[in-house]
Design an enzyme around this catalytic site. Structure first.
Site, PDB file in Angstrom:
ATOM      1  CE  LYS A  35     -31.485  43.340 -17.424  1.00 40.08           C
ATOM      2  NZ  LYS A  35     -32.603  44.023 -16.857  1.00 40.08           N
ATOM      3  NE  ARG A 131     -38.362  47.063 -15.354  1.00 39.61           N
ATOM      4  CZ  ARG A 131     -37.686  46.018 -15.830  1.00 39.61           C
ATOM      5  NH1 ARG A 131     -37.487  44.941 -15.081  1.00 39.61           N
ATOM      6  NH2 ARG A 131     -37.188  46.022 -17.056  1.00 39.61           N
ATOM      7  CE1 TYR A 260     -28.229  22.339   9.946  1.00 40.44           C
ATOM      8  CE2 TYR A 260     -27.854  22.742   7.611  1.00 40.44           C
ATOM      9  CZ  TYR A 260     -27.391  22.715   8.913  1.00 40.44           C
ATOM     10  OH  TYR A 260     -26.102  23.075   9.189  1.00 40.44           O
ATOM     11  CG  MET A 308     -23.553  27.937   3.114  1.00 36.59           C
ATOM     12  SD  MET A 308     -22.604  28.718   4.410  1.00 36.59           S
ATOM     13  CE  MET A 308     -23.884  29.415   5.429  1.00 36.59           C
TER      14      MET A 308
HETATM   15  C1  LIG Z   1     -35.006  46.700 -20.774  1.00 38.07           C
HETATM   16  C2  LIG Z   1     -34.755  45.238 -20.932  1.00 38.07           C
HETATM   17  N1  LIG Z   1     -34.647  44.732 -22.158  1.00 38.07           N
HETATM   18  C3  LIG Z   1     -34.411  43.420 -22.363  1.00 38.07           C
HETATM   19  C4  LIG Z   1     -34.289  42.550 -21.306  1.00 38.07           C
HETATM   20  C5  LIG Z   1     -34.037  41.103 -21.588  1.00 38.07           C
HETATM   21  O1  LIG Z   1     -35.065  40.293 -21.100  1.00 38.07           O
HETATM   22  P1  LIG Z   1     -35.050  38.721 -21.290  1.00 38.07           P
HETATM   23  O2  LIG Z   1     -33.992  38.186 -20.384  1.00 38.07           O
HETATM   24  O3  LIG Z   1     -36.397  38.296 -20.841  1.00 38.07           O
HETATM   25  O4  LIG Z   1     -34.783  38.475 -22.717  1.00 38.07           O
HETATM   26  C6  LIG Z   1     -34.410  43.038 -20.004  1.00 38.07           C
HETATM   27  C7  LIG Z   1     -34.314  42.128 -18.868  1.00 38.07           C
HETATM   28  O5  LIG Z   1     -34.831  42.298 -17.810  1.00 38.07           O
HETATM   29  C8  LIG Z   1     -34.655  44.423 -19.808  1.00 38.07           C
HETATM   30  O6  LIG Z   1     -34.789  44.954 -18.597  1.00 38.07           O
END
Ligand SMILES: Cc1ncc(COP(=O)(O)O)c(C=O)c1O
Length: 365
Positions: A35, A131, A260, A308
């Protein structure tokens, strides 16, 4: 000549990290978390390299999943946050995506849906992360509703997520592990189902939680998920090396201010280099004076506030440096974990913050 800000990405290190994790957790299977543009490394590039080697790829949305299919990725894809609206259930069904159900609204959408094919479903339970996920009290009811739905393929899989696994001694870990074990008993699952609990940190810390699938993210990219433990100690190698070069060197007199806000004043007459890499490329603005950089392989401290497109470096440790010399911001020879110690960031957000104007160069498959 264009800007010299590049990200060098190592296929070899990516596959090495995967192998380290696979050897550790087998026979559990891997859901590689890709992701957020594969943690800033490039969704497509990472996924095509992992496709044949993992059981599943984990994404945050159906858009990411569809992009993967368009790139020719064949392995199973997990929608780790499920669907965001009812219409996505139909797409998930036709594309055979695995769908997380974490909220009652998603089950309501399912009841009104006309999915053409049974959906592969995961029930997500909140064991302490606070969450996504059904509460421990609601999990059984949600599980029963999914079981009763003709639109859901059996068996339904079950997952949860750790909140504090980067700190294995944190008491919440033991509570979450206990809650997950109790949940499995409580659901009285008859079928051969599958479970998933571990992210990167927990797979290095809690052997008893591997179950059927682990979901590594950060460790795959070669970064230590555990506080106070180096990647090297876990045999992980950085996939991304960020590099640029010196575009100016000036001998600054004692008392001269740098950048800066005049945050840094030269304590003596000293050479200061300008590196073509700034917060517009993804370098953290929060980096303090003293954040390490590698100039010609020699560690030199950042001086002055990051701009930047540029940042400045104290070249006293590397007095022979010249314009054009390479500077590593993080990666090979300079773990990103060292960089974050001087910022208000975490490694996850630094990686996902690398900008598109940085040129990405992958080593061949
Ligand atoms: C549902 C879920 N599983 C696994 C992971 C992987 O986590 P990590 O990058 O700490 O291994 C994440 C990352 O946020 C997650 O949201």
């Amino acid at each position: 000549m264009s800007r010299t800000a590049i990200a060098i990405l190592s296929t070899e290190n990516l596959l090495h990290n995967l192998e380290v994790i696979q050897n550790k957790v087998k026979p559990a299977k891997i859901i590689a978390m890709v992701k957020a543009n594969a943690y800033g490394h490039g969704l497509r590039s990472v996924s095509i390299r992992l496709d044949k080697h993992v059981a599943m790829l984990g994404v945050a949305s159906i858009d990411e999943a569809l992009a993967l299919r368009k790139s020719g990725v064949k392995c199973d894809i997990l929608l780790a946050e499920g669907v965001f609206e009812a219409s996505e259930l139909i797409v998930a069904s036709t594309e055979k995506f695995q769908v997380v159900f974490h909220h009652a609204s998603q089950i309501e959408w399912l009841k009104k849906s006309h999915c053409p094919l049974p959906l592969q479903a995961w029930l997500k339970v909140n064991t302490g992360m606070g969450r996504l996920g059904f509460s421990l009290n609601d999990a059984k009811n949600a599980y029963t509703q999914l079981c009763e739905s003709p639109l859901i393929a059996k068996p339904i899989r079950v997952m949860s997520h750790f909140a504090c696994a980067d700190d294995p001694e944190h008491p919440l870990n033991a509570q979450q592990i206990k809650a997950f074990q109790a949940l499995i008993q409580d659901l009285k699952i008859q079928d051969e189902t599958n479970y998933s609990f571990c992210n990167s940190a927990s797979l290095f810390a809690f052997k008893e939680c591997y179950y059927d699938y682990v979901r590594p993210g950060i460790a795959l990219y070669g970064i230590s998920p555990l506080k106070g433990v180096t990647a090297q100690a876990l045999n992980l190698k950085p996939v991304m090396t960020l590099q640029s070069s010196l575009i100016s060197i000036q001998n600054m007199p004692k008392g001269a201010s740098i950048g800066y806000g005049a945050r840094y004043q030269c304590p003596e007459s000293m050479p200061v280099g300008v590196v073509a890499f700034g917060y517009g490329d993804g370098y953290p603005i929060s980096a303090k004076d003293g954040t390490p950089l590698l100039v010609n392989g020699i560690e030199c401290p950042l001086v002055g506030r990051v701009s930047m497109d540029m940042l400045m470096v104290d070249l006293r440790p590397c007095a022979h440096a010249k314009v054009g010399d390479p500077v590593i911001l993080w990666g090979q020879g300079l773990p990103i974990e060292r960089v974050v110690e001087h910022t208000s960031n975490i490694t996850w957000d630094l990686l996902t913050g690398v900008q598109h104007r940085v040129k990405f160069l992958w080593t061949p498959i």
